[in-house]
Design a protein around this motif. Structure first.
Motif, PDB file in Angstrom:
ATOM      1  N   LEU A  83      39.051 -17.611 -40.514  1.00 38.73           N
ATOM      2  CA  LEU A  83      38.282 -16.903 -41.529  1.00 38.73           C
ATOM      3  C   LEU A  83      36.909 -16.497 -40.999  1.00 38.73           C
ATOM      4  O   LEU A  83      35.921 -17.218 -41.142  1.00 38.73           O
ATOM      5  N   GLU A  84      36.846 -15.308 -40.401  1.00 42.02           N
ATOM      6  CA  GLU A  84      35.601 -14.807 -39.826  1.00 42.02           C
ATOM      7  C   GLU A  84      34.718 -14.101 -40.842  1.00 42.02           C
ATOM      8  O   GLU A  84      33.819 -13.334 -40.473  1.00 42.02           O
ATOM      9  N   THR A  85      34.966 -14.348 -42.110  1.00 42.23           N
ATOM     10  CA  THR A  85      34.175 -13.726 -43.170  1.00 42.23           C
ATOM     11  C   THR A  85      33.234 -14.717 -43.848  1.00 42.23           C
ATOM     12  O   THR A  85      32.451 -14.319 -44.716  1.00 42.23           O
ATOM     13  N   ALA A  86      33.301 -15.974 -43.455  1.00 46.82           N
ATOM     14  CA  ALA A  86      32.497 -17.012 -44.100  1.00 46.82           C
ATOM     15  C   ALA A  86      31.118 -17.101 -43.439  1.00 46.82           C
ATOM     16  O   ALA A  86      30.725 -18.137 -42.897  1.00 46.82           O
ATOM     17  N   ASN A  87      30.389 -15.998 -43.478  1.00 50.57           N
ATOM     18  CA  ASN A  87      29.046 -15.939 -42.901  1.00 50.57           C
ATOM     19  C   ASN A  87      28.260 -14.843 -43.620  1.00 50.57           C
ATOM     20  O   ASN A  87      28.832 -14.078 -44.402  1.00 50.57           O
ATOM     21  N   PRO A  88      26.968 -14.716 -43.370  1.00 53.52           N
ATOM     22  CA  PRO A  88      26.154 -13.780 -44.161  1.00 53.52           C
ATOM     23  C   PRO A  88      26.534 -12.312 -44.029  1.00 53.52           C
ATOM     24  O   PRO A  88      26.213 -11.522 -44.931  1.00 53.52           O
ATOM     25  N   VAL A  89      27.186 -11.908 -42.928  1.00 50.36           N
ATOM     26  CA  VAL A  89      27.551 -10.492 -42.790  1.00 50.36           C
ATOM     27  C   VAL A  89      29.033 -10.257 -43.061  1.00 50.36           C
ATOM     28  O   VAL A  89      29.526  -9.137 -42.938  1.00 50.36           O
ATOM     29  N   ARG A  90      29.757 -11.298 -43.405  1.00 50.61           N
ATOM     30  CA  ARG A  90      31.161 -11.216 -43.819  1.00 50.61           C
ATOM     31  C   ARG A  90      32.063 -10.591 -42.755  1.00 50.61           C
ATOM     32  O   ARG A  90      33.062  -9.944 -43.070  1.00 50.61           O
ATOM     33  N   SER A  91      31.728 -10.799 -41.493  1.00 46.84           N
ATOM     34  CA  SER A  91      32.586 -10.317 -40.408  1.00 46.84           C
ATOM     35  C   SER A  91      32.243 -11.067 -39.135  1.00 46.84           C
ATOM     36  O   SER A  91      31.237 -11.778 -39.060  1.00 46.84           O
TER      37      SER A  91
ATOM     38  N   LEU B 177      20.786  -7.970 -39.310  1.00 50.05           N
ATOM     39  CA  LEU B 177      20.447  -9.356 -39.654  1.00 50.05           C
ATOM     40  C   LEU B 177      20.042 -10.154 -38.426  1.00 50.05           C
ATOM     41  O   LEU B 177      19.147 -10.996 -38.491  1.00 50.05           O
ATOM     42  N   SER B 178      20.684  -9.903 -37.283  1.00 51.12           N
ATOM     43  CA  SER B 178      20.282 -10.600 -36.057  1.00 51.12           C
ATOM     44  C   SER B 178      18.894 -10.169 -35.607  1.00 51.12           C
ATOM     45  O   SER B 178      18.118 -10.971 -35.085  1.00 51.12           O
ATOM     46  N   GLY B 179      18.583  -8.887 -35.791  1.00 50.98           N
ATOM     47  CA  GLY B 179      17.307  -8.373 -35.314  1.00 50.98           C
ATOM     48  C   GLY B 179      16.128  -8.745 -36.178  1.00 50.98           C
ATOM     49  O   GLY B 179      14.997  -8.877 -35.688  1.00 50.98           O
ATOM     50  N   ARG B 180      16.349  -8.928 -37.457  1.00 48.83           N
ATOM     51  CA  ARG B 180      15.236  -9.129 -38.397  1.00 48.83           C
ATOM     52  C   ARG B 180      14.330 -10.312 -38.053  1.00 48.83           C
ATOM     53  O   ARG B 180      13.105 -10.133 -37.958  1.00 48.83           O
TER      54      ARG B 180
ATOM     55  N   ALA C 254      29.445  -0.007 -50.033  1.00 52.79           N
ATOM     56  CA  ALA C 254      29.030  -1.415 -49.987  1.00 52.79           C
ATOM     57  C   ALA C 254      28.500  -1.784 -48.607  1.00 52.79           C
ATOM     58  O   ALA C 254      27.514  -2.526 -48.485  1.00 52.79           O
ATOM     59  N   LYS C 255      29.121  -1.271 -47.559  1.00 48.19           N
ATOM     60  CA  LYS C 255      28.654  -1.559 -46.203  1.00 48.19           C
ATOM     61  C   LYS C 255      27.306  -0.894 -45.947  1.00 48.19           C
ATOM     62  O   LYS C 255      26.396  -1.493 -45.358  1.00 48.19           O
ATOM     63  N   LEU C 256      27.158   0.352 -46.381  1.00 43.59           N
ATOM     64  CA  LEU C 256      25.908   1.066 -46.170  1.00 43.59           C
ATOM     65  C   LEU C 256      24.762   0.393 -46.914  1.00 43.59           C
ATOM     66  O   LEU C 256      23.648   0.257 -46.383  1.00 43.59           O
ATOM     67  N   ASP C 257      25.015  -0.049 -48.135  1.00 41.55           N
ATOM     68  CA  ASP C 257      23.981  -0.716 -48.924  1.00 41.55           C
ATOM     69  C   ASP C 257      23.523  -2.002 -48.248  1.00 41.55           C
ATOM     70  O   ASP C 257      22.321  -2.311 -48.205  1.00 41.55           O
ATOM     71  N   ARG C 258      24.467  -2.741 -47.698  1.00 41.77           N
ATOM     72  CA  ARG C 258      24.112  -4.018 -47.073  1.00 41.77           C
ATOM     73  C   ARG C 258      23.371  -3.817 -45.750  1.00 41.77           C
ATOM     74  O   ARG C 258      22.534  -4.632 -45.385  1.00 41.77           O
ATOM     75  N   ILE C 259      23.671  -2.748 -45.036  1.00 43.82           N
ATOM     76  CA  ILE C 259      22.913  -2.446 -43.814  1.00 43.82           C
ATOM     77  C   ILE C 259      21.429  -2.308 -44.151  1.00 43.82           C
ATOM     78  O   ILE C 259      20.555  -2.883 -43.485  1.00 43.82           O
ATOM     79  N   GLN C 260      21.133  -1.552 -45.200  1.00 46.71           N
ATOM     80  CA  GLN C 260      19.739  -1.380 -45.597  1.00 46.71           C
ATOM     81  C   GLN C 260      19.149  -2.672 -46.176  1.00 46.71           C
ATOM     82  O   GLN C 260      17.980  -2.988 -45.934  1.00 46.71           O
ATOM     83  N   ALA C 261      19.951  -3.412 -46.911  1.00 48.80           N
ATOM     84  CA  ALA C 261      19.461  -4.668 -47.487  1.00 48.80           C
ATOM     85  C   ALA C 261      19.044  -5.660 -46.415  1.00 48.80           C
ATOM     86  O   ALA C 261      18.128  -6.466 -46.627  1.00 48.80           O
ATOM     87  N   PHE C 262      19.680  -5.594 -45.254  1.00 48.59           N
ATOM     88  CA  PHE C 262      19.334  -6.490 -44.156  1.00 48.59           C
ATOM     89  C   PHE C 262      18.180  -5.959 -43.306  1.00 48.59           C
ATOM     90  O   PHE C 262      17.810  -6.570 -42.302  1.00 48.59           O
ATOM     91  N   GLY C 263      17.614  -4.832 -43.701  1.00 48.52           N
ATOM     92  CA  GLY C 263      16.374  -4.393 -43.083  1.00 48.52           C
ATOM     93  C   GLY C 263      16.482  -3.296 -42.043  1.00 48.52           C
ATOM     94  O   GLY C 263      15.478  -2.956 -41.403  1.00 48.52           O
TER      95      GLY C 263
END
Length: 316
Positions: free
Chosen positions: A42-50, A85-88, A105-114
């Motif tokens: 399960l490689e989705t159990a993390n903050p970026v879900r992948s 998220l890694s860069g922030r 949903a993916k585009l929104d989360r990219i911006q949410a992570f900065g």
């Protein structure tokens, strides 16, 4: 082979532990439905879900060590989230180029992570071209998924965890650009050579699988699949060279089977997964005899879905 087992082992000391040691468990309801023993990684159990965060952690670690402060990437959605998220926390300015048609949903989360997000009117290959232009103009690092060895060796740490938890008769891996398949495949062929490594791609986005079969780069005019995370048209020659050394088979599956796999994950395992993550189950559904009675692991590589599209697929 561009990958190195010692570097992959060392990567565990660099990658944020939130991405490591993802759950791997036997799912008996799926086994009853499919007729084989199934381990779900399960490689989705993390903050970026992948799984992408494993690779971006290595990329950003290198940037920070060299004093570089910015990076650009093209993304179908998951790499961009992970790089952002890694860069922030390291002060890396991240720009992500994506297709305007990528899941919202993916585009929104990219911006949410900065990250800064730039959209293009076209597919992933156009986004990749625009990202390269931006990086050149700004004089900053272009992060290229699968071509950059860090992305492959980060993904390869999944292979270490599978090798430690096996043995498995076969491991099923989504095939897009190739980072996941080459990384995990390299480790398994080194540490568990008896494991069959099977890469799976949609019939409607078959470029890398066809390239593996013909042992040369094969491009396609389109990549029209719901599995947007693996929808490339131009395989990278260096990645294909790696893939040819570590993958035993490259399988193409139908869109209907991908949707059936997503439905099985929801109904039998309680998991909402994106289409790319269901490719392994799709392969079993299309060739039950091949996997009957075998011990199989499938990597659930992402769960970033547009809920409206997801509901539509599963209700069709």
């Amino acid at each position: 082979m561009r990958l190195d087992l010692d570097r992959i082992r060392a990567a565990r000391r660099v990658i944020d532990p939130v991405y490591l040691d993802s759950p791997l468990y036997r799912c008996e309801p799926l086994e009853r439905a499919l007729g084989c023993r199934i381990g779900v990684k399960l490689e989705t159990a993390n903050p970026v879900r992948s799984f992408k965060g494993r690779g971006t952690e290595l990329v950003v670690h290198g940037l920070a060590e060299r004093g570089e402060r910015a990076a650009v990437c093209a993304s179908a959605g998951n790499l961009g989230q992970a790089l952002a998220l890694s860069g922030r926390p390291r002060g890396i300015d991240v720009t992500v180029v994506a297709s305007r048609s990528a899941p919202a949903a993916k585009l929104d989360r990219i911006q949410a992570f900065g990250a800064r997000l730039e959209l293009v009117d076209g597919d992933f290959e156009l986004a990749r071209s625009h990202a390269a232009e931006l990086a050149k103009q700004r004089g900053v690092r272009l992060v290229e998924d699968s071509l950059d060895v860090e992305t492959c060796e980060g993904a390869a740490t999944i292979g270490l965890e599978l090798a430690e938890s096996g043995p498995f008769d076969a491991v099923l891996i989504a095939l897009g650009g190739g980072a996941l398949a080459t990384g995990v495949g390299h480790v398994l062929k080194s540490l568990a050579p008896g494991t069959e490594v099977i890469a799976i791609q949609p019939e409607r986005a078959p470029a890398m699988a066809r390239s593996w079969r013909e042992r040369r780069v094969v491009t396609t005019d389109s990549a029209d699949t719901i599995a947007d995370g693996v929808a490339g048209r131009f395989p990278i020659p260096e990645v294909l060279d790696d893939l040819l050394q570590v993958v035993d088979d490259a399988v193409l599956v139908r869109e209907t089977s991908i949707i059936a796999g997503m439905r099985l994950f929801l109904e039998q395992a309680g998991l909402v997964v994106e289409p790319s993550a269901a490719l392994g189950l799709a392969a079993i559904l299309e060739d039950r005899d091949r996997f009957a009675g075998r011990h199989v692991a499938t990597i659930v590589c992402g769960s970033n879905v547009d809920l409206a599209a997801y509901r539509g697929w599963l209700s069709a």
